[in-house]
Design an enzyme around this catalytic site. Structure first.
Site, mmCIF file in Angstrom:
data_model
loop_
_atom_site.group_PDB
_atom_site.id
_atom_site.type_symbol
_atom_site.label_atom_id
_atom_site.label_comp_id
_atom_site.label_asym_id
_atom_site.label_seq_id
_atom_site.Cartn_x
_atom_site.Cartn_y
_atom_site.Cartn_z
ATOM 1 C CE LYS A 185 -4.334 -0.146 -0.408
ATOM 2 N NZ LYS A 185 -5.195 -0.908 0.310
ATOM 3 C CE LYS A 231 -1.883 -6.254 -3.219
ATOM 4 N NZ LYS A 231 -1.834 -6.539 -1.809
ATOM 5 C CB CYS A 280 42.329 17.248 7.165
ATOM 6 S SG CYS A 280 42.165 19.029 6.616
ATOM 7 C CD GLU A 335 40.225 25.097 13.261
ATOM 8 O OE1 GLU A 335 41.063 24.130 12.960
ATOM 9 O OE2 GLU A 335 39.104 24.630 13.046
ATOM 10 C CG HIS A 345 39.929 15.644 3.191
ATOM 11 N ND1 HIS A 345 39.304 15.321 4.417
ATOM 12 C CD2 HIS A 345 40.290 16.970 3.411
ATOM 13 C CE1 HIS A 345 39.086 16.477 5.090
ATOM 14 N NE2 HIS A 345 39.668 17.325 4.661
ATOM 15 C CD GLU A 378 39.098 11.743 3.513
ATOM 16 O OE1 GLU A 378 40.193 11.604 3.264
ATOM 17 O OE2 GLU A 378 38.522 12.637 4.255
HETATM 18 N N1 GLN Z 1 40.102 22.572 10.891
HETATM 19 C C1 GLN Z 1 41.150 22.329 10.149
HETATM 20 C C2 GLN Z 1 41.550 23.600 9.282
HETATM 21 O O1 GLN Z 1 40.411 24.159 8.902
HETATM 22 C C3 GLN Z 1 41.210 21.106 9.735
HETATM 23 C C4 GLN Z 1 39.963 20.927 8.849
HETATM 24 C C5 GLN Z 1 39.668 19.388 8.132
HETATM 25 O O2 GLN Z 1 40.093 18.546 9.112
HETATM 26 N N2 GLN Z 1 38.779 19.314 7.184
HETATM 27 O O3 GLN Z 1 42.551 23.725 8.811
#
Ligand code: GLN
Length: 533
Positions: free
Chosen positions: A192, A226, A384, A408, A510, A512
């Site tokens: 349904k 169906k 990163c 940061e 990155h 990945e």
């Molecule tokens: N915060 C960190 C920066 O801006 C790493 C960023 C992250 O891991 N993508 O450089």
């Protein structure tokens, strides 16, 4: 093939049915028959891109070669197809409106009243068609995010309705994905919700050509008949998508259900060519028949939501398969680890990955974990923020830079070993202002990184604001943490290693995002290899 074919994938009943995986699987099957295919995601939310979304809201933000911050489904598209995507592959309502409003301000509409129909729908159609014509793909598969019936997806549904009328039935196709729930109490599968969902589509002028039914149990032929009868589709156009242990099996299941064949027949295309899925099947065989097993740790602050680390999880699977190793990942919340329990949490793990992230929540937990891996010779992979934590840890505990930090987290640190790039300093806007997308990097020979890549010049994708502070480079080198990958244009440090360690690699980019089934990422492959030996 002369003209591009457009396939539209919608979803009904509930979200999270796996439209992205079905789209990627169909794309894979068409690609395996020699067609060029791309997949596009239309997201009905008003954010211009998911870059500013908290990962708890929408999972990982996936970054393309051209630096677009996109929906994580684009990661699936690349992992399945092994073909890069771009900004054009992910459109949001925010982006559509931004573009229409810019045109209105420029006076492009010549005094007309600007409306959802036709202006917003025309812009949506333009974005769909542009992807097909610009790169001359044989197929563009466009996935519409959300669920049919949502107010915000209406303009998209209307736009794709119009496209069938404009391009003709043999150039367009609608696939609708729904759920067939199993009711334990009555021991029955229920159709349904599917019927209602198709009705909803029909109200919007769309008759689906193919229905993909997500189910926990096998559908009987009676049930398929169906659904076909009540939803007005051909019997062979009712496709079962049963739960499986790995998403990488879905293309094979879809092939068994003849999804690709039905698509080709409906679009009046040649069906004689057999798909070549050998490399895919080899990968699956390795994935499902591991010879060894290891357990590694992943330290991050979003570990409650596995989608927040989607590409990392998948890259680990690719690397595990190629090493014929079943990699079990222990997810460790960076806020729950400190000097008092680090030994208990990490002891026995064969490798440690410290994940990307933003802000200072959980940062000390990450730094403590890096120290444990460094001092205990456990293979370490920092990505990163993971690299930045390794740099901070080394500063504090090896170089004895008291209170060293990234600016940061601590603006007034006496040792800003990670600092903002000059060109980032004046920026106040958050959206799209990081170092984003592919940048070149030169790798030094005779390093663990070179051993992995086997080449000197690479390109990897970035998403960050902060960088290793080159003021301290000599001190690091002397003490045994060495920059082994440098951006040749800017001199920024992209990769650090500790050569005396079994395997200690931190990367500012990155990796990945670039790992695919056919091309597992070399750094993930060698990291997992190091955890086995
Ligand atoms: N915060 C960190 C920066 O801006 C790493 C960023 C992250 O891991 N993508 O450089």
């Amino acid at each position: 093939m002369s003209s591009t074919k457009y396939i539209f994938v919608t979803g009904g009943v509930t979200s999270s049915l796996g439209k992205g995986i079905i789209s990627a699987s169909l794309a894979k099957l068409l690609q395996a028959r020699g067609y060029s295919v791309t997949i596009q995601k239309l997201d009905p939310y008003i954010n211009v891109d998911p870059g500013t979304l908290n990962p708890y809201e929408h999972g990982e933000c996936y970054v393309t070669e051209d630096g677009a911050e996109t929906d994580l489904d684009l990661g699936h598209y690349e992992r399945f197809l092994n073909v890069p995507t771009s900004q054009a592959n992910n459109i949001t309502t925010g982006r559509i409106y931004q573009s229409v409003i810019n045109k209105e301000r420029r006076g492009d509409y010549l005094g007309k009243t600007v409306q959802v129909i036709p202006h917003i729908t025309d812009e949506i159609k333009r974005c769909i068609l542009l992807l097909g014509t610009k790169n001359k793909f044989d197929f563009v598969i466009t996935e519409i995010g959300g669920t049919v019936g949502d107010i915000e997806s209406l303009p998209y549904i209307e736009a794709v309705r119009q496209l069938k009328w404009e391009l003709g039935s043999f150039n367009t196709l609608y696939i609708h994905l729904t759920l067939v729930p199993y009711l334990q109490a009555s021991g029955e599968l229920k159709t349904k919700p599917t019927q209602h969902s198709v009705k909803e589509l029909l109200e919007n002028g769309i008759q689906p050509d193919i229905l993909v039914l997500r189910t926990e149990r096998e559908l009987t032929d009676d049930l398929r008949r169906k659904v076909a009868l009540f939803c007005n589709v051909d019997h062979e156009a009712v496709v079962q998508s049963i739960d499986v242990s790995t998403i990488y099996e879905v293309p094979i299941l879809m092939q068994k259900e003849k999804l690709d064949l039905t698509v080709l027949q409906k679009l009046r295309l040649d069906t004689n060519q057999k798909p070549d899925l050998e490399p895919w099947k080899n990968f699956l065989k390795k994935l499902k028949n591991p010879k060894t097993k290891v357990k590694i740790g992943l330290v991050g602050k979003y570990v409650e939501l596995p989608d927040a680390y989607k590409s990392i999880n998948e890259a680990i699977k690719h690397a595990g398969a190629i090493n014929e190793c079943d990699v079990e990942v222990k997810y460790i919340h960076s806020e729950n680890i400190d000097e008092t329990n680090v030994e208990k949490e990490l002891k026995g793990l064969k490798g440690l990955l410290v994940a990307p992230g933003f802000g200072d929540r959980g940062i000390e937990g990450k730094i403590v974990s890096v120290r444990y891996a460094r001092e205990n010779n456990i293979p370490f992979f920092g990505i990163c923020l993971g690299l930045q934590c390794a740099v901070i840890e080394f500063a504090r505990n090896v170089l004895h830079f008291d209170k060293a930090h990234s600016t940061e987290m601590s603006r007034k640190t006496p040792y800003p070993v990670i600092d903002l790039m000059e060109d980032q300093k004046g920026i106040t806007e958050k959206g799209g202002t990081m170092r984003l997308g592919a940048y070149p990097c030169k790798i030094s020979q005779g390093t663990k990184t070179f051993e992995a890549y086997q080449i000197e010049d690479i390109q990897e994708r970035h998403r960050h604001r902060y960088e290793f502070n080159n003021l301290y480079i000599d001190e690091y080198k002397k003490a045994g943490m060495v920059p082994v990958g440098i951006n040749p244009e800017t001199n920024l440090v992209e990769i650090m290693e500790i050569p005396s360690h079994k395997w200690f690699v931190g990367v500012q980019f990155h990796p990945e995002y670039k790992s695919t089934v056919i091309n597992p990422h070399p750094l993930f492959v060698n990291f997992i290899k190091a955890t086995i030996s």
